[in-house]
Design a protein around this motif. Sequence first.
Motif, PDB file in Angstrom:
ATOM      1  N   LEU A  29       0.816  -1.214   0.000  1.00 22.54           N
ATOM      2  CA  LEU A  29       0.000   0.000   0.000  1.00 22.54           C
ATOM      3  C   LEU A  29       0.851   1.265   0.000  1.00 22.54           C
ATOM      4  O   LEU A  29       0.519   2.238  -0.678  1.00 22.54           O
ATOM      5  CB  LEU A  29      -0.941  -0.014   1.197  1.00 22.54           C
ATOM      6  CG  LEU A  29      -2.049  -1.060   1.137  1.00 22.54           C
ATOM      7  CD1 LEU A  29      -2.834  -1.082   2.428  1.00 22.54           C
ATOM      8  CD2 LEU A  29      -2.967  -0.804  -0.046  1.00 22.54           C
ATOM      9  N   VAL A  30       1.948   1.271   0.739  1.00 16.95           N
ATOM     10  CA  VAL A  30       2.834   2.437   0.737  1.00 16.95           C
ATOM     11  C   VAL A  30       3.454   2.616  -0.644  1.00 16.95           C
ATOM     12  O   VAL A  30       3.548   3.740  -1.160  1.00 16.95           O
ATOM     13  CB  VAL A  30       3.924   2.293   1.827  1.00 16.95           C
ATOM     14  CG1 VAL A  30       5.027   3.328   1.655  1.00 16.95           C
ATOM     15  CG2 VAL A  30       3.294   2.424   3.208  1.00 16.95           C
ATOM     16  N   GLY A  31       3.839   1.533  -1.269  1.00 16.01           N
ATOM     17  CA  GLY A  31       4.423   1.624  -2.607  1.00 16.01           C
ATOM     18  C   GLY A  31       3.442   2.100  -3.656  1.00 16.01           C
ATOM     19  O   GLY A  31       3.815   2.811  -4.601  1.00 16.01           O
ATOM     20  N   VAL A  32       2.179   1.761  -3.508  1.00 16.69           N
ATOM     21  CA  VAL A  32       1.170   2.156  -4.494  1.00 16.69           C
ATOM     22  C   VAL A  32       0.718   3.598  -4.272  1.00 16.69           C
ATOM     23  O   VAL A  32       0.577   4.372  -5.228  1.00 16.69           O
ATOM     24  CB  VAL A  32      -0.041   1.193  -4.449  1.00 16.69           C
ATOM     25  CG1 VAL A  32      -1.210   1.734  -5.246  1.00 16.69           C
ATOM     26  CG2 VAL A  32       0.358  -0.177  -4.971  1.00 16.69           C
ATOM     27  N   PHE A  33       0.484   3.984  -3.036  1.00 20.17           N
ATOM     28  CA  PHE A  33      -0.173   5.261  -2.776  1.00 20.17           C
ATOM     29  C   PHE A  33       0.753   6.404  -2.381  1.00 20.17           C
ATOM     30  O   PHE A  33       0.283   7.513  -2.138  1.00 20.17           O
ATOM     31  CB  PHE A  33      -1.245   5.080  -1.691  1.00 20.17           C
ATOM     32  CG  PHE A  33      -2.395   4.234  -2.153  1.00 20.17           C
ATOM     33  CD1 PHE A  33      -3.238   4.680  -3.161  1.00 20.17           C
ATOM     34  CD2 PHE A  33      -2.625   2.992  -1.599  1.00 20.17           C
ATOM     35  CE1 PHE A  33      -4.294   3.913  -3.601  1.00 20.17           C
ATOM     36  CE2 PHE A  33      -3.673   2.210  -2.022  1.00 20.17           C
ATOM     37  CZ  PHE A  33      -4.516   2.671  -3.030  1.00 20.17           C
ATOM     38  N   THR A  34       2.037   6.199  -2.296  1.00 19.75           N
ATOM     39  CA  THR A  34       2.950   7.300  -1.988  1.00 19.75           C
ATOM     40  C   THR A  34       3.960   7.457  -3.114  1.00 19.75           C
ATOM     41  O   THR A  34       4.205   6.548  -3.895  1.00 19.75           O
ATOM     42  CB  THR A  34       3.722   7.058  -0.679  1.00 19.75           C
ATOM     43  OG1 THR A  34       4.503   5.883  -0.795  1.00 19.75           O
ATOM     44  CG2 THR A  34       2.779   6.956   0.493  1.00 19.75           C
ATOM     45  N   SER A  35       4.520   8.628  -3.177  1.00 18.29           N
ATOM     46  CA  SER A  35       5.539   8.909  -4.177  1.00 18.29           C
ATOM     47  C   SER A  35       6.885   8.977  -3.473  1.00 18.29           C
ATOM     48  O   SER A  35       7.186   9.936  -2.759  1.00 18.29           O
ATOM     49  CB  SER A  35       5.236  10.231  -4.869  1.00 18.29           C
ATOM     50  OG  SER A  35       6.248  10.552  -5.779  1.00 18.29           O
ATOM     51  N   GLY A  44       8.965   3.562  -5.594  1.00 19.96           N
ATOM     52  CA  GLY A  44       7.712   2.944  -5.161  1.00 19.96           C
ATOM     53  C   GLY A  44       7.574   1.520  -5.655  1.00 19.96           C
ATOM     54  O   GLY A  44       6.969   0.669  -4.990  1.00 19.96           O
ATOM     55  N   ASP A  45       8.147   1.234  -6.830  1.00 15.56           N
ATOM     56  CA  ASP A  45       8.055  -0.118  -7.390  1.00 15.56           C
ATOM     57  C   ASP A  45       8.740  -1.153  -6.503  1.00 15.56           C
ATOM     58  O   ASP A  45       8.282  -2.289  -6.392  1.00 15.56           O
ATOM     59  CB  ASP A  45       8.672  -0.178  -8.785  1.00 15.56           C
ATOM     60  CG  ASP A  45       7.874   0.612  -9.803  1.00 15.56           C
ATOM     61  OD1 ASP A  45       6.706   0.920  -9.504  1.00 15.56           O
ATOM     62  OD2 ASP A  45       8.422   0.916 -10.876  1.00 15.56           O
ATOM     63  N   VAL A  46       9.829  -0.752  -5.867  1.00 13.20           N
ATOM     64  CA  VAL A  46      10.553  -1.675  -4.992  1.00 13.20           C
ATOM     65  C   VAL A  46       9.655  -2.108  -3.839  1.00 13.20           C
ATOM     66  O   VAL A  46       9.613  -3.294  -3.472  1.00 13.20           O
ATOM     67  CB  VAL A  46      11.849  -1.024  -4.467  1.00 13.20           C
ATOM     68  CG1 VAL A  46      12.517  -1.906  -3.425  1.00 13.20           C
ATOM     69  CG2 VAL A  46      12.794  -0.716  -5.603  1.00 13.20           C
ATOM     70  N   LEU A  47       8.916  -1.162  -3.274  1.00  8.97           N
ATOM     71  CA  LEU A  47       8.005  -1.500  -2.180  1.00  8.97           C
ATOM     72  C   LEU A  47       6.854  -2.378  -2.663  1.00  8.97           C
ATOM     73  O   LEU A  47       6.417  -3.284  -1.957  1.00  8.97           O
ATOM     74  CB  LEU A  47       7.469  -0.235  -1.521  1.00  8.97           C
ATOM     75  CG  LEU A  47       8.465   0.532  -0.665  1.00  8.97           C
ATOM     76  CD1 LEU A  47       7.843   1.822  -0.154  1.00  8.97           C
ATOM     77  CD2 LEU A  47       8.931  -0.315   0.491  1.00  8.97           C
TER      78      LEU A  47
END
Length: 110
Positions: A29-35, A44-47
Amino acid sequence: MGLCDDLSHCKMALVIAVLMDLLGGVSLLVGVFTSLKLNGEEYGDVLVYSGVLFIVASLAGWVLWYSGNIEGLPTKTELGQPNSAVDRLARRVSRKIFSHRRKKYYSSRV
């Protein structure tokens, strides 16, 4: 009577599976919704990928927990059936192996 009585066996596998799911979900969720940018690069892709890996890895914990809670089938003697020759042979071999290990263990302690 406690909180975890219904969970029965393999509580550690359950804890690992739940933690892996939580870590994976939060990471996803952090990777999808944060920059997340560092030196102009997007991370973000790594997360997202690590979150998916955590969730997939948690499946092993769920399988261990579920398979550890399966109750065994009743034995033939519990069902009232006589022992077969294969059962007697397996029991005899098992006893010989166990007695050999016991002799080896006690002789090494002396």
